[in-house]
Design a protein around this motif. Structure first.
Motif, PDB file in Angstrom:
ATOM      1  N   ARG A 128       0.925  -1.269   0.001  1.00  0.00           N
ATOM      2  CA  ARG A 128       0.025  -0.246   0.094  1.00  0.00           C
ATOM      3  C   ARG A 128       0.894   1.314   0.102  1.00  0.00           C
ATOM      4  NH1 ARG A 128      -3.752   1.958   4.926  1.00  0.00           N
ATOM      5  NH2 ARG A 128      -1.890   1.741   6.106  1.00  0.00           N
ATOM      6  N   LYS A 129       1.911   1.171   0.904  1.00  0.00           N
ATOM      7  CA  LYS A 129       2.786   2.311   0.876  1.00  0.00           C
ATOM      8  C   LYS A 129       3.940   2.474  -0.354  1.00  0.00           C
ATOM      9  CE  LYS A 129       2.976   3.015   5.793  1.00  0.00           C
ATOM     10  NZ  LYS A 129       3.665   2.074   6.968  1.00  0.00           N
ATOM     11  N   ASP A 130       4.284   1.046  -0.964  1.00  0.00           N
ATOM     12  CA  ASP A 130       5.413   1.242  -1.822  1.00  0.00           C
ATOM     13  C   ASP A 130       5.089   0.029  -2.844  1.00  0.00           C
ATOM     14  OD1 ASP A 130       7.558   0.519  -3.132  1.00  0.00           O
ATOM     15  OD2 ASP A 130       8.883   0.638  -1.489  1.00  0.00           O
ATOM     16  N   ASP A 131       4.702   0.513  -3.837  1.00  0.00           N
ATOM     17  CA  ASP A 131       4.168  -0.608  -4.929  1.00  0.00           C
ATOM     18  C   ASP A 131       5.297  -1.334  -5.732  1.00  0.00           C
ATOM     19  OD1 ASP A 131       4.812   1.467  -6.450  1.00  0.00           O
ATOM     20  OD2 ASP A 131       2.806   1.575  -7.572  1.00  0.00           O
ATOM     21  N   GLU A 132       6.677  -1.324  -5.351  1.00  0.00           N
ATOM     22  CA  GLU A 132       7.515  -1.828  -5.987  1.00  0.00           C
ATOM     23  C   GLU A 132       8.367  -2.840  -4.878  1.00  0.00           C
ATOM     24  OE1 GLU A 132       9.118   0.571  -9.887  1.00  0.00           O
ATOM     25  OE2 GLU A 132       9.898   1.292  -7.951  1.00  0.00           O
TER      26      GLU A 132
END
Ligand SMILES: Cc1cc2nc3c(=O)[nH]c(=O)nc-3n(C[C@H](O)[C@H](O)[C@H](O)COP(=O)(O)O)c2cc1C
Length: 150
Positions: A128-132
């Motif tokens: 949710r915070k970082d899509d990688e």
């Protein structure tokens, strides 16, 4: 060094992350085997020096279906996995507040219960915070194995 990267994944994210981990390890000159957890027998893990478990979560922190058989074997038998070195890479979503990376944490707890040795702090990635997640996971594994003899 002989490393196993195995994944439990429903829609392919943890699988993709595992492929990136595997590629990175090979790129570092280490020997890595990539396996779908659905094709992994519990006894097989004893053949590896290090085992990396990469799992997403479904339901309420549940193990993805391709990891169910392995997880059952891990929890049902009275296993002694004290010869196993493992690390957990959890792929989750922080909006599942109470079950964030629940499946990865279940694997971690089951392996600890079976006396396996956790050789690195787990990565619990919040998509949710970082899509990688693959970027963070590759950094994580690089830090762990930097300087390891090949
Ligand atoms: C129905 C559903 C339930 C989920 N439950 C959880 C959960 O309990 N905890 C968590 O951290 N993530 C949960 N997620 C998020 C997934 O684990 C996340 O999207 C992950 O990147 C999916 O990876 P995969 O494609 O490898 O299965 C859930 C996603 C869906 C669609």
């Amino acid at each position: 060094m002989n490393i196993l990267v195995t994944y439990a994944s429903m829609t392919g994210t943890a699988e993709f992350v595992s492929e990136e981990l595997h590629d990175q390890l090979e790129g570092m000159g280490l020997s890595s085997t990539l396996l779908d957890m659905g094709d992994l027998d519990i006894e097989q893990i004893k053949a590896f020096d290090k085992v990396i478990i990469c799992s997403s979560s479904y339901g309420a922190g549940d193990v993805p279906s391709n990891g169910a058989k392995f997880y059952k074997a891990l929890t049902e038998a009275q296993l002694d996995l004290s010869s196993i070195d493992f690390a957990v890479c959890g792929i989750g979503d922080g909006s599942y507040v109470h079950t964030f990376c629940g499946a990865a944490k279940k694997f971690q707890a089951a392996l600890q219960q079976a006396k396996a040795n956790e050789f690195s702090e787990a990565l619990f990635h919040d998509c949710r915070k970082d899509d990688e997640p693959e970027v963070k996971a590759v950094e994580w594994v690089t830090d762990i194995f930097a300087g390891c003899p090949t």
